[in-house]
Design a protein around this motif. Structure first.
Motif, PDB file in Angstrom:
ATOM      1  N   SER A  69      -0.893   4.969   6.368  1.00 22.20           N
ATOM      2  CA  SER A  69      -0.797   5.720   7.618  1.00 22.20           C
ATOM      3  C   SER A  69      -1.549   5.019   8.739  1.00 22.20           C
ATOM      4  N   ASN A  85      -3.679  -0.445  -9.177  1.00 25.06           N
ATOM      5  CA  ASN A  85      -3.440  -0.747  -7.771  1.00 25.06           C
ATOM      6  C   ASN A  85      -2.292  -1.747  -7.665  1.00 25.06           C
ATOM      7  N   THR A  88       0.833  -1.207   0.000  1.00 22.52           N
ATOM      8  CA  THR A  88       0.000   0.000   0.000  1.00 22.52           C
ATOM      9  C   THR A  88       0.865   1.253   0.000  1.00 22.52           C
ATOM     10  N   LYS A  89       1.934   1.243   0.807  1.00 22.76           N
ATOM     11  CA  LYS A  89       2.834   2.395   0.870  1.00 22.76           C
ATOM     12  C   LYS A  89       3.526   2.616  -0.476  1.00 22.76           C
ATOM     13  N   LYS A 118       2.484   5.919  -7.453  1.00 26.06           N
ATOM     14  CA  LYS A 118       1.211   5.617  -8.099  1.00 26.06           C
ATOM     15  C   LYS A 118       1.362   5.503  -9.607  1.00 26.06           C
ATOM     16  N   SER A 175      -6.219  10.171   7.803  1.00 27.99           N
ATOM     17  CA  SER A 175      -6.193   8.887   8.511  1.00 27.99           C
ATOM     18  C   SER A 175      -6.277   9.094  10.015  1.00 27.99           C
ATOM     19  N   SER A 205      -0.774  10.817   7.152  1.00 29.85           N
ATOM     20  CA  SER A 205      -1.999  11.408   6.621  1.00 29.85           C
ATOM     21  C   SER A 205      -2.886  11.983   7.723  1.00 29.85           C
ATOM     22  N   ASP A 207      -5.303   2.280   4.575  1.00 27.49           N
ATOM     23  CA  ASP A 207      -4.197   3.010   3.984  1.00 27.49           C
ATOM     24  C   ASP A 207      -2.933   2.811   4.821  1.00 27.49           C
ATOM     25  N   ASP A 225       2.385   1.785  -3.354  1.00 26.78           N
ATOM     26  CA  ASP A 225       1.346   2.275  -4.266  1.00 26.78           C
ATOM     27  C   ASP A 225       1.085   3.763  -4.040  1.00 26.78           C
ATOM     28  N   GLU A 226       1.084   4.207  -2.769  1.00 25.62           N
ATOM     29  CA  GLU A 226       0.845   5.619  -2.467  1.00 25.62           C
ATOM     30  C   GLU A 226       1.991   6.495  -2.947  1.00 25.62           C
ATOM     31  N   ASP A 227       3.218   6.016  -2.822  1.00 23.70           N
ATOM     32  CA  ASP A 227       4.393   6.821  -3.171  1.00 23.70           C
ATOM     33  C   ASP A 227       4.738   6.773  -4.652  1.00 23.70           C
TER      34      ASP A 227
END
Length: 567
Positions: free
Chosen positions: A228, A49, A37-38, A44, A524, A521, A226, A40-42
């Motif tokens: 965070s 996904n 997930t991290k 993208k 979050s 976040s 997420d 993917d967030e950093d």
């Protein structure tokens, strides 16, 4: 089992094997897959996904490569099966795994005993990551003098007991010569027991978390997942297993600490752009904020804890509108009444009028008919406040006025007036600014972290210092109002809340590499608060039943923080 019992049990064995993940090493996140997930967030990739593609790649690799002679896939084989657009994410995964793994100090104590006792140490794990990567992480974490057995290297699993048999064969020992330490009932206990190896089970942070906080587990698994949130809950799970929490420490750790860190990370980024020289943390919200920032920055920036109570802001404003306000709004009337009651002693001494014997209409009439008298009082009080500010020796040319929230910019307006003749620019920094159409926002220079709404009474309760409301102040010191019983009860709770908040800050610094440049976040953090508010347990209602907070400027109107809980 506790460490003493484990050490006593392994003392008679020459060979000791340890599980690696959740035993010798712990992750700062709640679940291993939250690292995806991290990433993917950093990094993208459009609307794709990565976490979903990565999990599917592992399943595909298992289907393609696993058979009777090969029970485990390798890291390379997983990325052979991933979508071509994510091939380069292989390096990100190795980087993030390394960042999120830390030594489990409570188990390292047992490991160090084994080394000191010159026992033969074996590390064994069902893991697809390369041997050199895991060895490097272990060595960086302070582990040495071990022999490493990985399922990805031997193509055999602990789960099937075959990797345990490989250990026995390669060491040329019998099963009664070795003892195994791990956290998983099936993989570390049952599977080892099938081949005659004695096992000692420890409780992992995650298993304790699942058993003690099922509502938080459900929140993570089914509502918000997420990175965070995973990091906050992962740190909480580790701290809970290692040290435990009192009730109020837990509230501070989960609901206060994360939002404080998120806000301060933003504050530092934004203040750097604004070239801020000094940080003024406003009482009483700024008490924990200042302490937390000093921890995060190792006291390398100039911070001050200052008082700008709303009652003094109103009582020093001699530029108020002197027009007839007999038909004023409720908010304006409250301001006048606060002004009148602040100067009750001066009114009695100079005008021979006892304010306590006047009704609301009479007090407003008093204000309107003695304007010059009140103007002079406000000027004198303002000069006293300027003396107080001068005693702080603020030397910078651009200062940050730091508060959690504002409605009328009352405190910032006072500081702006006080510094107007000293050519010191004041910029307000707030977690949130509430919409108020009666306030001209363009007249104030300010920055806002988030406009996402949060529960103000709860937010204030989490960060308000354990000190009474301010009565007055000057360069010689602060003078407090008498302490009402509601404040006394709040003080007792807040001492532990404050401890929990700083514990989170300290753990965040310990487990997050480069904590100042990360981005916890705000959304979050607020969502975690709202989850607590919307799902109170029986013990939550009991503990908050005696907690009150004053929301008026004179600090006389105390109310329950969550009145809706008791309807």
């Amino acid at each position: 089992m506790d460490n003493k019992s484990i050490i006593e049990a392994i003392s008679e064995y020459q060979y000791v094997s340890f599980d690696i993940f959740d035993t010798l090493l712990i992750r700062s996140v709640l679940k291993p897959e939250d690292i995806f997930t991290k990433i993917d967030e950093d990094h993208k990739f459009g609307t794709l996904n990565f976490k979903e593609y990565r999990i599917n790649a592992f399943i595909k690799a298992c289907q393609l490569y696993e058979n009777e002679t090969c029970q485990e896939v390798t890291f390379d084989q997983i990325y052979e099966c991933i979508d071509s657009r994510f091939k380069e994410y292989k390096k990100f995964e190795l980087e993030y795994e390394s960042k999120c793994l830390f030594p489990n100090n409570s188990i390292k104590e047992i490991y160090d005993y084994c080394r000191k006792s010159k026992k033969t140490i074996i590390l064994i794990s069902d893991m697809y990551l390369p041997k050199n990567v895991i060895s490097e992480i272990l060595i960086k974490s302070g582990y040495s003098d071990f022999r490493l057995f990985l399922s990805s290297e031997y193509k055999k699993l602990k789960y099937t007991s075959d990797l345990y048999l490989t250990v026995l064969k390669e060491l040329n020992i019998s099963s009664d010569q070795i003892v195994h330490v791990g956290d998983n009932e099936q993989v570390d206990c049952v599977a080892a027991g099938r081949v005659g190896i004695k096992s000692l089970k420890i409780e992992s942070s995650y298993s304790i978390f699942c058993n003690s906080d099922p509502s938080l587990k459900y929140y993570h698994d089914n509502i918000i997942s997420d990175f965070s949130t995973s990091l906050i809950l992962g740190l909480y799970a580790w701290h809970n297993r290692t040290f435990g929490f009192s009730y109020w420490e837990k509230i501070g750790y989960l609901c206060g600490g994360p939002l404080i860190v998120s806000y301060l990370q933003w504050l530092l980024r934004q203040s750097k752009q604004d070239d801020i020289s000094d940080f003024l943390f406003v009482a009483r919200d700024g008490f924990v904020l200042k302490r937390a920032l000093d921890l995060l920055t190792k006291n390398k920036i100039r911070t001050n804890y200052i008082y700008t109570p709303r009652i003094i802001c109103l009582a020093t404003d001699y530029n108020f509108d002197f027009n007839d306000k007999r038909n004023s709004s409720t908010e304006e009337e409250d301001c006048y009444l606060t002004f009148i009651n602040y100067y009750d002693e001066e009114i009695k001494r100079e005008l021979s009028i006892d304010v306590s014997k006047l009704n609301k209409a009479q007090q407003i009439e008093l204000f309107l008919t003695h304007q010059e008298f009140f103007r002079d009082l406000a000027k004198k009080e303002f000069n006293k406040y300027c003396d107080y500010l001068n005693s702080l020796n603020i030397t910078g040319s651009k200062v940050a006025f730091v508060d959690m929230s504002t409605n009328f910019f009352t405190g910032q307006r006072l500081i702006e007036r006080a510094y107007s003749k000293k050519n010191i620019d004041v910029i307000g920094f707030y977690q949130t600014v509430f919409k108020n159409f009666k306030v001209d926002r363009n007249s104030h220079n300010f920055r806002v972290h988030s406009y996402q709404s949060y529960n103000v009474p709860f937010g204030e309760f989490l960060i308000t210092a354990p000190e009474p409301p301010i009565k007055s102040l000057d360069r010689f010191g602060v003078f407090y109002q008498d302490i009402p019983w509601q404040e006394s009860l709040r003080f007792k709770a807040y001492q532990r809340i404050f401890r929990g908040e700083l514990q989170f800050v300290e753990d965040y610094i310990k487990f997050v590499k480069d904590p100042l440049n990360q981005n916890l976040s705000s959304e979050s953090c607020i969502n975690l608060q709202n989850n607590f508010i919307c799902n109170p347990s029986k013990i939550d209602k009991e503990m908050f039943s005696e907690i009150y907070y004053a929301f008026d400027s004179s600090h006389h109107n105390y109310q329950k923080i969550f009145p809706e809980w008791y309807k």
